[in-house]
Design an enzyme around this catalytic site. Structure first.
Site, mmCIF file in Angstrom:
data_model
loop_
_atom_site.group_PDB
_atom_site.id
_atom_site.type_symbol
_atom_site.label_atom_id
_atom_site.label_comp_id
_atom_site.label_asym_id
_atom_site.label_seq_id
_atom_site.Cartn_x
_atom_site.Cartn_y
_atom_site.Cartn_z
ATOM 1 C CE1 TYR A 74 93.651 38.673 72.316
ATOM 2 C CE2 TYR A 74 92.669 40.851 72.605
ATOM 3 C CZ TYR A 74 93.043 39.626 73.123
ATOM 4 O OH TYR A 74 92.812 39.342 74.431
ATOM 5 C CD GLU A 116 92.830 36.014 74.239
ATOM 6 O OE1 GLU A 116 93.273 36.861 75.022
ATOM 7 O OE2 GLU A 116 93.386 34.924 74.031
#
Lengths: 289, 377, 289, 377
Positions: free
Chosen positions: B102, B190
């Site tokens: 991530y 993101e």
């Protein structure tokens, strides 16, 4: 004494020729605030409610001795106005009423203000008032009463609601600061609380928080570690559904953080009474004094 | 403002040089088949919706060949995911995942700067990782003036990979991601998951960006990407009128100025045992038209049994609100009772204006809300 | 004592695997400097003259306790290396040897260092040595001798020339700082002079200036206002033709400012003796002590 | 590195939106005539040279019509201005000047930030204005992180104009100029004069930019604009070899490492009654090839009667210099005496290497320079 603004505050209004700027200039003048100058680029020589208008803040400060600015310009120009205010020699306090300033601009502006040593209140805030001395903002002056309670709030109108009830209950205010509900703000709870703690005029503090972020939790810790004056609190948004945006950029519940329940618990843990509804606050405050 | 995955993907790839998975967006099963034919590969079909958890809801499927892509796209298009009707799918090459991570950039209100978040746990919700295994989530505040320097990007990505080539590739992606975040006035940028493929390439497999509404005025091209069809029509209408509105399930319509007071009003409604039908902040500097729009939106909700105005004037002038209310009553009929509490700036002018409408007037918030709760029950 | 570096200095070498980095790592080790780590991205696990190499400065500092960095990386990567050095927790002093860094990068880097509270020496400098304790730089160690003279210089090799003659004359040095000849440098004459003034080991200071800028004039004023230790000076470029660039970006005569004559006059005006030729300095210094 | 006016003009106009005077560059009288025909106006013909004072030297002339432009261009092209042969002229529309001002951006080594300089006295050398009437020169340091904000540009330009439209136009130009300065890694970006025309337009009439050599590595397109034909060929050759070389009029060739030591060596040459033939800094990290090039350049100067090496090794290794000297002597004949002073890093290795060349070796700077002065007289 009092906090940030007082009888020595001399105000320049940025955006004085706009609708809101002109309207609230009159409001401040009527309250007795020393509004000494206005600024709108290109409008040098005009007057608004008898206040002379300049093209730039530096000249306005130089000619009038203003030490405090209040910003009413639209968001597209507010970033520039914020830099300009802090860059004027002699500027001490800047109040930014404008709503809708991009938060990434505020990141850089925050550092610029730190660097210049200028106190920023806001943006997206109703301003600050030391009742009987000076009002730099859009707060309705008639509900305030000079006294010994400091008020600090992330909200605008909810503050008026609370102050109105304090005044009706006979609890006057030393200074009332609306810090604004945006993500990046100049003056936060901690700044205001430490200013109230050392202000001889302030005997107790009412703190009005809301959901989102962890400012209230940090305020609770600060109160426990650094304050001996009584503080009482109210948190708005106890019933807000998670994840729904409630107007302020700050009023977002991010994951497990920032709920009203957490904030209320943080205050109660350090012995700060929290009102269930706003109208309870005056009694809670009076009991703590 | 949230962007769809396919929109973010193309911004990341075209403007910021972030390698993503080859593919294109389709609005019909035919288009999905054509894309699959072009890709000459197994493909993943991904529902384009702005809500989380589409994978669990069946919104992501693998297809073995173009005909299968047609089938799977048919199944996903039109599907309802958390109340949203799927109108587009992203068709991309299926890849062989060796490792998932991530990486995201957010604005930190406390530290007052952008913060990069990385975790070796990718492909799952980062909030869950942060809650369950906080030691697996690394945060790096970024000095806004210095920006994302190469050394910083390498150090951050070094938390994910040991191999120097992967660190280099990941650092380049992070520099692009950070630049996208800043350039676009995002509140979140993101990549989840950031994938190392079996072949050793580093790729953004899912791209997400949320733009800050306050920054949109200087990004016309991004503002044009708004996905209106996924938003509540009433909320759209409110936004366009400069109101902040959230639809809720109760029966007391609320018109309030200021987000804090609006939330406190809702809290008080619940305190008195009732349920608000909405959150509505008419904002500062309100002009009468805003009030007209607000009433239009609220009266459209059949659940609403009573409407309460709770206005404490500051920058909002009570007379503006009163004028708006009168104007609305002139324009259309309101069948439910309207309770009004107005105080603050130009309060007397407002009372004057409202006297001819003969509406019940209140002086305190407690009274107007308790009365509304009574009427709604 | 001594200034900026001493026996507690633990050095990380950025660019240790390069030709110059490796060569001067050996030079520093031979001198007795505690070189504890090297950094070259991607070369983790290697060793250079027994010094372990890491991928990044933060890790090198964490693993070895380095508190000082010296930068040998080429100019294209030096800006990044400078940021990285100052960003590592615990870093105290950074010496940048690299020549050719764009001055606009240095503008931002200077502010970054101020912010972090890290002492920057250079860029485009030969480094710093506290003889007998630590050498962080490329200065030839054998010409130095521990003693009580502080030396600060904008030049590299001219410093060696002067130090060599001081040592031959029996005048050892407390610390010798090459501040570098670029336009924007981290540590300037004023920083070094105030450090020497409070350093108990330093009894007198030799200052070596050159044409360009007004740093020497400011140093003269600082000496007059703040120093009681004797200072002697030499200014290079007395015969340089105006307007001709003499290698250093700093060594440009800009209009009426920055000539050697002006600088010499500034020193003489405040009673600082100025040597006509470098070899005169030891005698002038000895006389002032 | 200095850019020619026409080069800077096109950068300012095309990349930074700064309005300049319409025109084009010509290398021949014919081209000048063609440009004048196209402009349909009186024109100014301006010599393109990198030295100051071209106006006084007759390098700027007005022409009434295309044929006149041909004549005037013929007169200027080939002209010698301070030793530079004019190869190009800029042909621009003649304008009606109502007001001239100066605006420039420089880097301030003391304040460590860019500084904007403006003056109501334009069209003359700003150094002269600063010296004679310093009160007419205004300086504004710019916070590098905040950059040139619109308010700042308006405040600065407000020192020049009272009229709001001119302030607006000037502020826009200053914002472009500042951006050019930062983007191009300039050490100077200047408009002199900044003109208000009789028609009320604000224009850059002369544009100047000096780029910092240290920044050129990241501006390939700008580095390619170098005006080689205006530079001393020896200085070009030196720069390409990584040497810093300035030709002077004396007869003692100097090879020194470090700018400070090189200047001190020249000072010492004069101190002993002689004159240096050059400034030459072989720099740090010197490899043997640099020394070979240095000797080639110096020996080409017929004035040189003696060459002195003054090397104090630090990052420069004495053995590198010694190897270079031996290599040069192997490659070509040097007819003048070479006196060598080497000390510092790898000094012993260097003495070893040089022992076979049988050159006179010295231990101190005073001795090598005084001996050279003796030989040269």
């Amino acid at each position: 004494m009092s906090v940030y603004v007082d009888e020595n505050t001399k105000v320049v209004v940025q955006g004085i020729t706009g609708r809101d700027g002109a309207f609230h200039t009159k409001g401040m003048l009527d309250y007795g605030t020393k509004v000494v100058a206005g600024v709108t680029p290109g409008k040098k020589g005009q007057e608004v409610h008898g206040v002379p208008v300049f093209n730039d803040v530096a000249t306005a400060v130089e000619k009038t001795g203003a030490n405090t600015s209040i910003i009413f310009v639209p968001p597209q120009f507010a970033t520039d106005a914020l830099y300009e205010a802090a860059d004027a020699p002699g500027m001490k306090v800047v109040v930014c009423v404008t709503e809708g300033i991009p938060p990434l601009d505020m990141v850089n502006i925050y550092d610029f203000y730190l660097d210049k040593g200028v106190r920023l209140i806001g943006p997206n805030c109703p301003g600050i008032i030391s009742p009987g001395k000076s009002k730099v903002g859009i707060l309705p002056g008639n509900i305030f009463k000079q006294g010994n309670i400091g008020v600090v709030s992330r909200s605008g109108t909810l503050t008026y609601e609370v102050v109105d009830s304090l005044t009706r209950a006979g609890l006057g205010q030393s200074t009332c600061i609306g810090i604004g509900g945006d993500q990046i703000i100049g003056t936060n709870f901690l700044d205001a609380l430490s200013a109230f703690q050392i202000d001889p005029e302030t005997q107790g503090v009412v703190l009005i928080g809301e959901i989102g972020g962890t400012d209230e939790q940090e305020a609770a810790k600060f109160i426990a570690d650094n304050m001996d004056k009584p503080v009482t609190a109210f948190i708005a948004g106890q019933t807000a559904p998670p994840g729904k945006r409630m107007g302020h950029a700050g009023a977002i519940i991010a994951g497990s953080e920032g709920t009203a329940a957490e904030k209320i618990a943080a205050f109660k843990n350090v012995g700060v009474p929290v009102a269930k509804i706003p109208s309870e606050l005056p009694e809670l405050m009076a009991k703590s004094l | 403002m949230k962007l769809q995955e396919y929109q973010t993907k193309s911004i990341f790839e075209e403007r910021y040089g972030i390698p993503t998975v080859e593919g294109a967006v389709a609005s019909s099963p035919e288009e999905a088949r054509a894309i699959a034919e072009k890709l000459r590969s197994r493909v993943a079909i991904k529902a384009q919706v702005l809500v989380g958890g589409r994978g669990k809801a069946g919104g992501i499927k693998l297809a073995e060949n173009p005909d299968d892509a047609f089938e799977k796209a048919s199944a996903i298009l039109g599907m309802d995911i958390k109340g949203i009707n799927v109108k587009k799918v992203l068709v991309v090459k299926a890849i062989n995942i060796a490792q998932e991570a991530y990486v995201g950039v957010v604005l930190d209100r406390k530290r007052k700067c952008p913060v990069v978040i990385v975790s070796g746990e990718g492909g799952v919700e980062i909030e869950v990782v942060a809650k369950e295994t906080p030691e697996k989530v690394h945060q790096f505040p970024i000095n806004p003036c210095a920006g994302m320097r190469p050394y910083k990007a390498r150090t951050i990505i070094g938390k994910l990979y040991d191999d120097q080539n992967k660190i280099k590739a990941g650092a380049k992606i992070l520099m692009g991601l950070y630049k996208a975040f800043i350039d676009c006035d995002a509140s979140l940028a993101e990549i989840n998951p950031l994938v190392v493929t079996a072949e050793g390439d580093v790729l953004a497999v899912d791209s997400k960006m949320v733009l800050d509404d306050n920054g949109l005025f200087r990004h016309e091209n991004l503002a044009a990407l708004r996905n209106l069809d996924e938003e509540n029509p009433a909320e759209n209408e409110a936004r366009e009128a400069g109101l902040s509105f959230v639809k809720l399930d109760g029966n007391i319509g609320c018109v309030v100025n200021g987000a804090g007071l609006a939330m406190a009003t809702m809290d008080l409604v619940k305190h008195f045992g009732a349920e608000p039908a909405n959150f509505l902040d008419i904002g500062g500097s309100s002009n009468p038209e805003k009030v007209v729009t607000a009433l239009k939106i609220i009266t459209r909700d059949p659940n609403v049994k009573v409407i309460l105005f709770n206005i404490f004037g500051g920058i909002t002038r009570c007379d503006d609100v009163a004028n708006g209310l009168i104007k609305a009553l002139d324009e259309f009929k309101v069948d439910v009772p309207i309770l009004v509490r107005l105080t603050g700036t130009n309060e007397n002018e407002a009372r004057e204006i409202l006297s001819r409408a003969n509406l019940p007037m209140f002086t305190t918030m407690d009274k107007v809300v308790s009365e509304a709760a009574k009427l709604a029950s």
